[in-house]
Design a protein around this motif. Structure first.
Motif, PDB file in Angstrom:
ATOM      1  N   HIS A   1      41.058  22.934  25.139  1.00  0.00           N
ATOM      2  CA  HIS A   1      41.693  23.779  24.132  1.00  0.00           C
ATOM      3  C   HIS A   1      41.912  25.199  24.666  1.00  0.00           C
ATOM      4  N   ILE A   2      43.022  25.812  24.291  1.00  0.00           N
ATOM      5  CA  ILE A   2      43.356  27.161  24.768  1.00  0.00           C
ATOM      6  C   ILE A   2      42.276  28.174  24.404  1.00  0.00           C
ATOM      7  N   LYS A   3      41.668  28.043  23.224  1.00  0.00           N
ATOM      8  CA  LYS A   3      40.596  28.971  22.829  1.00  0.00           C
ATOM      9  C   LYS A   3      39.475  28.969  23.861  1.00  0.00           C
ATOM     10  N   GLU A   4      39.096  27.795  24.309  1.00  0.00           N
ATOM     11  CA  GLU A   4      38.001  27.690  25.272  1.00  0.00           C
ATOM     12  C   GLU A   4      38.424  28.175  26.657  1.00  0.00           C
ATOM     13  N   ARG A   5      39.688  27.989  27.009  1.00  0.00           N
ATOM     14  CA  ARG A   5      40.169  28.516  28.294  1.00  0.00           C
ATOM     15  C   ARG A   5      40.119  30.040  28.280  1.00  0.00           C
ATOM     16  N   ILE A   6      40.464  30.649  27.151  1.00  0.00           N
ATOM     17  CA  ILE A   6      40.387  32.109  27.045  1.00  0.00           C
ATOM     18  C   ILE A   6      38.931  32.560  27.111  1.00  0.00           C
ATOM     19  N   ARG A   7      38.036  31.856  26.444  1.00  0.00           N
ATOM     20  CA  ARG A   7      36.609  32.201  26.513  1.00  0.00           C
ATOM     21  C   ARG A   7      36.099  32.099  27.953  1.00  0.00           C
ATOM     22  N   ALA A   8      36.601  31.111  28.690  1.00  0.00           N
ATOM     23  CA  ALA A   8      36.142  30.896  30.060  1.00  0.00           C
ATOM     24  C   ALA A   8      36.642  31.964  31.021  1.00  0.00           C
ATOM     25  N   LEU A   9      37.871  32.416  30.833  1.00  0.00           N
ATOM     26  CA  LEU A   9      38.502  33.293  31.818  1.00  0.00           C
ATOM     27  C   LEU A   9      38.669  34.735  31.372  1.00  0.00           C
ATOM     28  N   GLY A  10      38.559  34.990  30.090  1.00  0.00           N
ATOM     29  CA  GLY A  10      38.699  36.354  29.593  1.00  0.00           C
ATOM     30  C   GLY A  10      40.052  36.592  28.955  1.00  0.00           C
ATOM     31  N   PRO A  11      40.290  37.822  28.514  1.00  0.00           N
ATOM     32  CA  PRO A  11      41.525  38.154  27.789  1.00  0.00           C
ATOM     33  C   PRO A  11      42.785  37.781  28.572  1.00  0.00           C
ATOM     34  N   THR A  12      43.845  37.479  27.822  1.00  0.00           N
ATOM     35  CA  THR A  12      45.097  37.076  28.443  1.00  0.00           C
ATOM     36  C   THR A  12      46.064  38.237  28.621  1.00  0.00           C
ATOM     37  N   VAL A  13      45.788  39.377  28.022  1.00  0.00           N
ATOM     38  CA  VAL A  13      46.727  40.492  28.076  1.00  0.00           C
ATOM     39  C   VAL A  13      46.325  41.582  29.057  1.00  0.00           C
ATOM     40  N   ARG A  14      45.055  41.639  29.422  1.00  0.00           N
ATOM     41  CA  ARG A  14      44.597  42.648  30.380  1.00  0.00           C
ATOM     42  C   ARG A  14      43.757  41.982  31.450  1.00  0.00           C
ATOM     43  N   LEU A  15      44.362  41.707  32.576  1.00  0.00           N
ATOM     44  CA  LEU A  15      43.663  40.999  33.642  1.00  0.00           C
ATOM     45  C   LEU A  15      42.478  41.793  34.175  1.00  0.00           C
ATOM     46  N   ASP A  16      42.476  43.116  33.998  1.00  0.00           N
ATOM     47  CA  ASP A  16      41.355  43.914  34.466  1.00  0.00           C
ATOM     48  C   ASP A  16      40.089  43.648  33.654  1.00  0.00           C
ATOM     49  N   LEU A  17      40.194  42.971  32.524  1.00  0.00           N
ATOM     50  CA  LEU A  17      39.039  42.624  31.705  1.00  0.00           C
ATOM     51  C   LEU A  17      38.563  41.199  31.946  1.00  0.00           C
ATOM     52  N   SER A  18      39.227  40.462  32.831  1.00  0.00           N
ATOM     53  CA  SER A  18      38.838  39.083  33.122  1.00  0.00           C
ATOM     54  C   SER A  18      37.469  39.046  33.788  1.00  0.00           C
ATOM     55  N   LEU A  19      36.803  37.910  33.672  1.00  0.00           N
ATOM     56  CA  LEU A  19      35.485  37.728  34.247  1.00  0.00           C
ATOM     57  C   LEU A  19      35.542  37.767  35.767  1.00  0.00           C
ATOM     58  N   ASP A  20      34.709  38.587  36.342  1.00  0.00           N
ATOM     59  CA  ASP A  20      34.562  38.666  37.791  1.00  0.00           C
ATOM     60  C   ASP A  20      33.849  37.391  38.265  1.00  0.00           C
ATOM     61  N   PRO A  21      34.425  36.634  39.208  1.00  0.00           N
ATOM     62  CA  PRO A  21      33.805  35.384  39.645  1.00  0.00           C
ATOM     63  C   PRO A  21      32.418  35.567  40.259  1.00  0.00           C
ATOM     64  N   THR A  22      32.064  36.782  40.646  1.00  0.00           N
ATOM     65  CA  THR A  22      30.736  37.033  41.218  1.00  0.00           C
ATOM     66  C   THR A  22      29.764  37.579  40.185  1.00  0.00           C
ATOM     67  N   ALA A  23      30.191  37.638  38.927  1.00  0.00           N
ATOM     68  CA  ALA A  23      29.354  38.223  37.881  1.00  0.00           C
ATOM     69  C   ALA A  23      28.073  37.420  37.663  1.00  0.00           C
ATOM     70  N   THR A  24      27.009  38.140  37.416  1.00  0.00           N
ATOM     71  CA  THR A  24      25.733  37.563  37.019  1.00  0.00           C
ATOM     72  C   THR A  24      25.396  38.152  35.664  1.00  0.00           C
ATOM     73  N   PRO A  25      24.458  37.531  34.921  1.00  0.00           N
ATOM     74  CA  PRO A  25      24.186  38.034  33.574  1.00  0.00           C
ATOM     75  C   PRO A  25      23.841  39.515  33.509  1.00  0.00           C
ATOM     76  N   ASP A  26      23.174  40.061  34.502  1.00  0.00           N
ATOM     77  CA  ASP A  26      22.808  41.480  34.471  1.00  0.00           C
ATOM     78  C   ASP A  26      23.995  42.393  34.751  1.00  0.00           C
ATOM     79  N   LYS A  27      25.122  41.856  35.247  1.00  0.00           N
ATOM     80  CA  LYS A  27      26.304  42.661  35.546  1.00  0.00           C
ATOM     81  C   LYS A  27      27.399  42.529  34.484  1.00  0.00           C
ATOM     82  N   VAL A  28      27.173  41.717  33.430  1.00  0.00           N
ATOM     83  CA  VAL A  28      28.214  41.449  32.457  1.00  0.00           C
ATOM     84  C   VAL A  28      28.436  42.654  31.547  1.00  0.00           C
ATOM     85  N   LEU A  29      27.388  43.170  30.957  1.00  0.00           N
ATOM     86  CA  LEU A  29      27.532  44.280  30.016  1.00  0.00           C
ATOM     87  C   LEU A  29      26.932  45.546  30.575  1.00  0.00           C
TER      88      LEU A  29
END
Length: 96
Positions: free
Chosen positions: A68-96
Motif C-alpha cells: 500500500h502507498i501509505k506504507e511505502r511513504i512510512r518506509a521511505l519518508g515524505p514524498t514532497v521533500r526528499l531532504d526529509l527522507s530516511l537516511d539509509p545509515t540512520a540508527t535509532p539514536d540518530k533519528v530525532l
C-alpha cells in the motif's frame, strides 16, 4: 509476504520487525506469516513498540516493497521533500 511495522515507543520513529528486533529500514523486515500476532502482542507488552500491525509486502529486485502507498511513504519518508527522507545509515539514536 506479511511484515510487521509500528512506531518506536521512545522516538516515534517508524520501525520494522526483522525477526529478532526492530529496524528503521523496511529492507530488514522479515516475512512473519502466521507468527505476526504473537510477535506484536509480545513486543507491545514489553513496551518496545507502539501501534504495531501487519502489512502485505513483496520482495522485489530493489528490496521489500510494501503493497500500500501509505506504507511505502512510512518506509521511505515524505514524498514532497526528499531532504526529509530516511537516511539509509540512520540508527535509532540518530533519528530525532
Amino acid at each position: 509476504m506479511k511484515i510487521i511495522t509500528g512506531n518506536d515507543l521512545k522516538s516515534g520513529a517508524v520501525t520494522w520487525w526483522n525477526g529478532a528486533a526492530w529496524s528503521l529500514h523496511v529492507n530488514d523486515a522479515a516475512d512473519m506469516g502466521d507468527e505476526a500476532a504473537d510477535v506484536i502482542a509480545a513486543e507491545e507488552a514489553a513496551r518496545r513498540v507502539n501501534g504495531a500491525y501487519v502489512i502485505e509486502a513483496e520482495q522485489t529486485a530493489d528490496g521489500i516493497r510494501p503493497a500500500h502507498i501509505k506504507e511505502r511513504i512510512r518506509a521511505l519518508g515524505p514524498t514532497v521533500r526528499l531532504d526529509l527522507s530516511l537516511d539509509p545509515t540512520a540508527t535509532p539514536d540518530k533519528v530525532l
